[in-house]
Design a protein around this motif. Structure first.
Motif, short mmCIF file in Angstrom:
data_model
loop_
_atom_site.label_atom_id
_atom_site.label_comp_id
_atom_site.label_asym_id
_atom_site.label_seq_id
_atom_site.Cartn_x
_atom_site.Cartn_y
_atom_site.Cartn_z
N MET A 391 0.86 -1.18 0.00
CA MET A 391 0.00 0.00 0.00
C MET A 391 0.90 1.24 0.00
O MET A 391 1.55 1.54 1.00
CB MET A 391 -0.92 0.00 1.21
N ILE A 392 0.94 1.94 -1.13
CA ILE A 392 1.87 3.06 -1.32
C ILE A 392 1.12 4.38 -1.19
O ILE A 392 0.08 4.59 -1.82
CB ILE A 392 2.53 2.99 -2.71
N GLY A 393 1.68 5.30 -0.39
CA GLY A 393 1.09 6.62 -0.23
C GLY A 393 -0.07 6.59 0.74
O GLY A 393 -0.15 5.76 1.64
N GLY A 394 -0.97 7.53 0.54
CA GLY A 394 -2.16 7.58 1.38
C GLY A 394 -2.12 8.72 2.38
O GLY A 394 -1.11 8.96 3.02
N LYS A 395 -3.23 9.43 2.50
CA LYS A 395 -3.40 10.46 3.51
C LYS A 395 -4.50 10.02 4.48
O LYS A 395 -5.37 9.21 4.12
CB LYS A 395 -3.71 11.83 2.88
N TRP A 396 -4.49 10.54 5.68
CA TRP A 396 -5.39 10.04 6.72
C TRP A 396 -6.85 10.13 6.28
O TRP A 396 -7.62 9.20 6.51
CB TRP A 396 -5.18 10.83 8.02
N THR A 397 -7.22 11.21 5.63
CA THR A 397 -8.62 11.42 5.25
C THR A 397 -9.16 10.28 4.40
O THR A 397 -10.33 9.91 4.51
CB THR A 397 -8.76 12.75 4.50
N THR A 398 -8.31 9.68 3.56
CA THR A 398 -8.78 8.65 2.62
C THR A 398 -8.50 7.24 3.11
O THR A 398 -8.45 6.31 2.30
CB THR A 398 -8.12 8.87 1.24
N PHE A 399 -8.33 7.05 4.41
CA PHE A 399 -7.97 5.71 4.88
C PHE A 399 -9.02 4.66 4.52
O PHE A 399 -8.69 3.52 4.19
CB PHE A 399 -7.69 5.72 6.39
N ARG A 400 -10.30 5.02 4.54
CA ARG A 400 -11.33 4.03 4.25
C ARG A 400 -11.28 3.61 2.79
O ARG A 400 -11.29 2.41 2.48
CB ARG A 400 -12.73 4.58 4.59
N SER A 401 -11.21 4.58 1.87
CA SER A 401 -11.21 4.23 0.45
C SER A 401 -9.92 3.52 0.06
O SER A 401 -9.93 2.64 -0.82
CB SER A 401 -11.41 5.48 -0.42
N PHE A 402 -8.79 3.86 0.70
CA PHE A 402 -7.53 3.17 0.43
C PHE A 402 -7.62 1.73 0.92
O PHE A 402 -7.20 0.79 0.22
CB PHE A 402 -6.38 3.91 1.12
N GLY A 403 -8.17 1.53 2.12
CA GLY A 403 -8.35 0.17 2.62
C GLY A 403 -9.28 -0.63 1.74
O GLY A 403 -9.08 -1.83 1.51
N GLU A 404 -10.31 0.02 1.21
CA GLU A 404 -11.25 -0.64 0.31
C GLU A 404 -10.54 -1.08 -0.97
O GLU A 404 -10.76 -2.21 -1.46
CB GLU A 404 -12.38 0.33 -0.01
N LEU A 405 -9.71 -0.21 -1.53
CA LEU A 405 -8.96 -0.54 -2.74
C LEU A 405 -8.06 -1.76 -2.51
O LEU A 405 -8.06 -2.71 -3.32
CB LEU A 405 -8.11 0.66 -3.16
N ALA A 406 -7.30 -1.74 -1.43
CA ALA A 406 -6.40 -2.86 -1.14
C ALA A 406 -7.17 -4.15 -0.87
O ALA A 406 -6.76 -5.24 -1.29
CB ALA A 406 -5.50 -2.51 0.05
N ALA A 407 -8.29 -4.02 -0.17
CA ALA A 407 -9.10 -5.20 0.13
C ALA A 407 -9.69 -5.80 -1.14
O ALA A 407 -9.73 -7.03 -1.31
CB ALA A 407 -10.20 -4.84 1.11
N ASP A 408 -10.16 -4.97 -2.07
CA ASP A 408 -10.75 -5.48 -3.30
C ASP A 408 -9.70 -6.21 -4.15
O ASP A 408 -10.00 -7.24 -4.77
CB ASP A 408 -11.39 -4.34 -4.09
N MET A 409 -8.48 -5.67 -4.19
CA MET A 409 -7.41 -6.37 -4.91
C MET A 409 -7.10 -7.71 -4.24
O MET A 409 -6.85 -8.71 -4.92
CB MET A 409 -6.16 -5.49 -4.96
N THR A 410 -7.14 -7.72 -2.93
CA THR A 410 -6.87 -8.96 -2.19
C THR A 410 -7.98 -9.97 -2.41
O THR A 410 -7.71 -11.17 -2.64
CB THR A 410 -6.73 -8.65 -0.69
N LEU A 411 -9.22 -9.52 -2.34
CA LEU A 411 -10.35 -10.43 -2.55
C LEU A 411 -10.31 -11.04 -3.94
O LEU A 411 -10.59 -12.24 -4.12
CB LEU A 411 -11.67 -9.68 -2.35
#
Length: 582
Positions: A391-411
Motif C-alpha cells: 500500500m503506497i502513499g495515502g493520507k489520513w482522510t482517505t484511509f477508508r477508500s484506500f483500505g477498500e482498494l487494497a481489500a478489493d485487490m486482495t479479494l
C-alpha cells in the motif's frame, strides 16, 4: 479477543488467508475491510496501534486544497467524499472547521499549475486571490450535491483585520472555506480495529509483535511482550507499514523486493502551544497560510490549546524522527510572520510531535510537489513465498477508500467476493449518534448512576461508546485521579478492552492527556500504579516502565520530567482556586 486467546488460536492453526503488516490507520482500514468479508486475516504491528505516522498527522480531515495546484483533481474529489463520510460516520471525533486563508497578492500563483505541467520549475510562488478563488470554486463544485457545509466567502482587508486584528497588516484580503478536523485520530484507529474484530472470529490482531523469516521458509511471529515465537503461514501478505515499506520488503521479502524504492517519505513536525490569547484570537478558525518561503502552514484551536505546523523534510529513517530545534524555530518564525504581534515563550510549547508522510518515491526537488495520492502494487512470490501487496502513499482522510482498494485487490486474488460495503458504515462511538446529545447524556447518567458532568465528559471522549464505559465504571466503587476528568475505573476499562501493553499506549494514544498538555507527573504515577496492578508488575518492572515513558516523552515530545512535575503545582493551584470560588 485478548492477547492470549489470539496467540492460542495461532498455535492451533498457523494458516491465515492474509497477514497485514502495520497497524497504522491504513493497515487497520484494510484489516477491517477484509474482516467484514469473512476473510481469515491477521494484523501484526511492531509497536502500538497508530503509534507512527497515524499519531502525527495535522489533525485535518480535508480535501487538500493545495493538491489542486499539482493537478491531483481525482485525489481532491476522493478526499472530499471521504471527508464528508467521516463527518457522518464519526461525528463524535470529526467536525467542521472554518478555515481562513490570508491573501497577500492578487495575481500570483496563476501559472503554478502550467509550469508544473510543463516541467519548467519546481519552486512555489505565493498564491494570489485569483488562484485561491479558482481553487475554492473547484472545492465548492466538487461538494455541491452533498452541501454539508457552507460555500467559501471572501473578505476585504478592512473586515479581515477587524475580525483578526493580529494578522499581518500586509494582507490584501482573506478567504474562508470549510473543511474538517479530527480530535483524536488514534481513537479512530482503535475503533476501526474493534469494528473488524467484532465481526468475525477469523480476524485477529496483535500489537507489539513482529514477523521475521523462518530458517526453513515461511514466517515466524515474535510476540514482543512474552518473547514467544509462533509459525505463521499466510496465503498473501499486505505491506501496510507506510514509511517502513521498503525496509520491510528488503528484510522479509528480499527476492520479491523491487530494485528501486517504493517510498520517499517526508517528515512533518507540529507544536502544541498553550496560549489562551492566541487560541481566543483564532475565534474557532484554522488559519491556513503561506510562510515567506511558500511552504503551507496551519494553526487552529485544538483541545483548548493551539496546534501549529508543519515542516516537510525528506527523511531516510522513519524510526528516529522527532521535532528538532531548527524545526521548532521554523514553525515559530512562520507564526511570527502571519501574526507578528504574537510572542511564544518556550514554556508555552507543551507538546511536540513529528511523523513521516508515506509518500510515493519521487525525485522532485520541492517536497510540496510530491504526489499525495495512493495506489497498490503486487510483488509476486517466488520459491513458494506468498505474494505481497504494498500500500503506497495515502493520507489520513482517505484511509477508508484506500483500505477498500487494497481489500478489493486482495479479494480478487483470493477468489472471494465482497459482501459488506463500508462507505456509509458508522463505527465506534458514531453508531446511534443522538440527534439530541443533551438528552442522551442525561439518560446515561440516570441509567448508570454516574454524575451528569461525568456522563458529559465520557460522551465527549467516546461518543455513544460512553454507554459501555459508563456501565463498566458503575459496576464497582470508583474514584477520580489527580486529573479530575479521569477515574480509576475508566482506565481499567481501557486496559482491558483496548490492547494496552505500555504506559504510553494510555497517555499518548488512548487518551489526549499528553498532547493536550494536561498530563502531570502525579497523573503519570497514578495511571502507572493502576496499570501495574492490572498487569501484576513487580516494583522493578513498574520502575522500568516509568523510565521508559518519561524518556520517550522527553526525547520525542519535548516534555521533561521537570515540566510534568511543575504541572502538579499548577493543577493543585487550580483545584484550590475552584474550591475557594465554590
Amino acid at each position: 479477543m485478548n492477547r492470549e486467546e489470539t496467540l492460542d488460536g495461532l498455535r492451533k492453526s498457523p494458516k491465515v488467508d492474509v497477514c497485514v503488516l502495520g497497524g497504522g490507520i491504513n493497515g487497520l482500514s484494510v484489516f477491517r475491510e477484509l474482516a467484514l468479508q469473512g476473510v481469515n486475516v491477521l494484523l501484526v504491528e511492531k509497536g502500538d496501534y497508530c503509534s507512527g505516522a497515524s499519531a502525527a498527522l495535522s489533525r485535518m480531515v480535508h480535501g487538500g486544497l493545495r493538491y489542486l495546484e499539482n493537478g491531483e483533481f481525482s485525489l481532491v474529489r476522493e478526499s472530499l467524499v471521504e471527508r464528508d463520510r467521516l463527518l457522518r460516520n464519526a461525528p463524535h471525533y470529526v467536525a467542521p472547521l472554518p478555515t481562513t486563508v490570508p491573501i497577500f497578492d492578487v495575481f500570483s500563483g496563476l501559472g503554478n499549475g502550467i509550469v508544473r505541467f510543463l516541467g519548467l520549475t519546481r519552486r512555489p510562488s505565493r498564491r494570489g486571490a485569483i488562484a485561491i478563488k479558482a481553487g475554492l470554486s473547484i472545492y465548492d463544485f466538487l461538494t455541491r450535491k452533498r452541501a454539508l457545509m457552507r460555500k467559501h466567502q471572501f473578505r476585504g482587508r478592512r473586515s479581515t483585520l477587524a475580525k483578526w486584528p493580529a494578522l499581518n497588516p500586509a494582507i490584501r484580503s482573506a478567504a474562508t472555506y470549510y473543511d474538517a478536523w479530527v480530535s483524536h485520530p488514534e481513537r479512530v484507529g482503535i475503533e476501526i480495529l474493534r469494528d473488524g474484530l467484532s465481526t468475525d472470529t477469523n480476524a485477529s490482531a496483535l500489537n507489539y509483535a513482529t514477523i521475521e523469516q523462518a530458517p526453513a521458509g515461511g514466517f515466524l511471529l515474535r510476540d514482543g511482550i512474552s518473547g514467544e515465537t509462533l509459525t505463521v503461514k499466510p496465503s498473501l501478505v499486505i505491506n501496510a507499514t507506510g514509511g517502513w515499506i521498503d525496509i520491510a520488503n528488503d528484510t522479509l521479502f528480499p527476492q520479491e523486493a523491487p530494485s528501486t524504492p517504493l517510498m520517499g517519505g517526508t517528515k512533518g513536525s507540529h507544536l502544541i502551544i498553550d496560549h489562551p490569547g492566541l487560541r481566543d484570537m483564532l475565534d474557532g478558525h484554522m488559519i491556513y497560510y503561506e510562510n515567506e518561503d511558500g511552504r503551507i502552514c496551519i494553526l487552529f484551536p485544538y483541545l483548548g490549546k493551539v496546534l501549529v505546523g508543519s515542516t516537510d523534510i525528506r527523511v531516510d529513517d522513519p524510526e528516529t524522527v522527532r521535532c528538532e530545534a531548527d524545526e521548532r524555530d521554523y514553525i515559530l518564525q512562520s507564526l511570527a510572520f502571519v501574526l507578528p504581534g504574537i510572542s511564544i515563550r518556550p514554556e508555552e510549547i507543551v507538546f511536540q510531535f513529528a511523523g513521516v508522510r508515506p509518500l510515493p518515491a519521487s525525485n522532485d526537488s520541492f517536497t510540496g510537489r510530491i504526489p499525495r495520492d495512493h495506489f497498490c502494487t503486487m510483488l509476486e512470490g517466488r520459491d513458494g513465498e506468498p505474494p505481497v501487496l504494498c500500500m503506497i502513499g495515502g493520507k489520513w482522510t482517505t484511509f477508508r477508500s484506500f483500505g477498500e482498494l487494497a481489500a478489493d485487490m486482495t479479494l480478487e486474488r483470493l477468489g472471494r467476493k465482497r459482501r459488506i460495503d463500508t462507505a456509509e458504515r458508522t463505527f465506534g462511538g458514531g453508531r446511534g449518534f443522538p440527534g439530541k446529545p443533551n438528552l442522551w447524556v442525561h439518560q446515561l447518567a440516570e441509567a448508570t448512576g454516574i454524575t451528569l458532568d461525568r456522563s458529559e465528559t465520557l460522551f465527549e471522549r467516546y461518543g455513544t461508546d460512553a454507554q459501555e464505559v459508563a456501565h463498566f465504571i458503575a459496576l464497582e466503587p470508583d474514584h477520580l485521579l489527580p486529573h479530575a476528568g479521569y477515574s480509576t475505573r475508566e482506565f481499567i476499562y481501557l486496559m482491558r478492552h483496548e490492547a494496552v501493553e505500555h504506559l504510553d499506549d494510555l497517555l499518548l494514544r488512548r487518551t489526549t492527556l499528553a498532547i493536550s498538555g494536561e498530563l502531570s507527573l502525579d497523573m503519570t504515577d497514578a495511571v502507572l500504579a493502576i496499570l501495574s496492578v492490572e498487569k501484576s508488575w513487580p516494583p522493578q518492572r513498574a520502575a522500568e516502565e516509568r523510565t521508559r515513558f518519561l524518556t520517550l516523552l522527553n526525547d520525542r515530545h519535548g516534555v521533561s520530567e521537570e515540566a510534568l512535575s511543575a504541572r502538579n503545582e499548577q493543577r493543585s493551584e487550580l483545584c484550590e482556586t475552584t474550591a475557594r470560588s465554590g
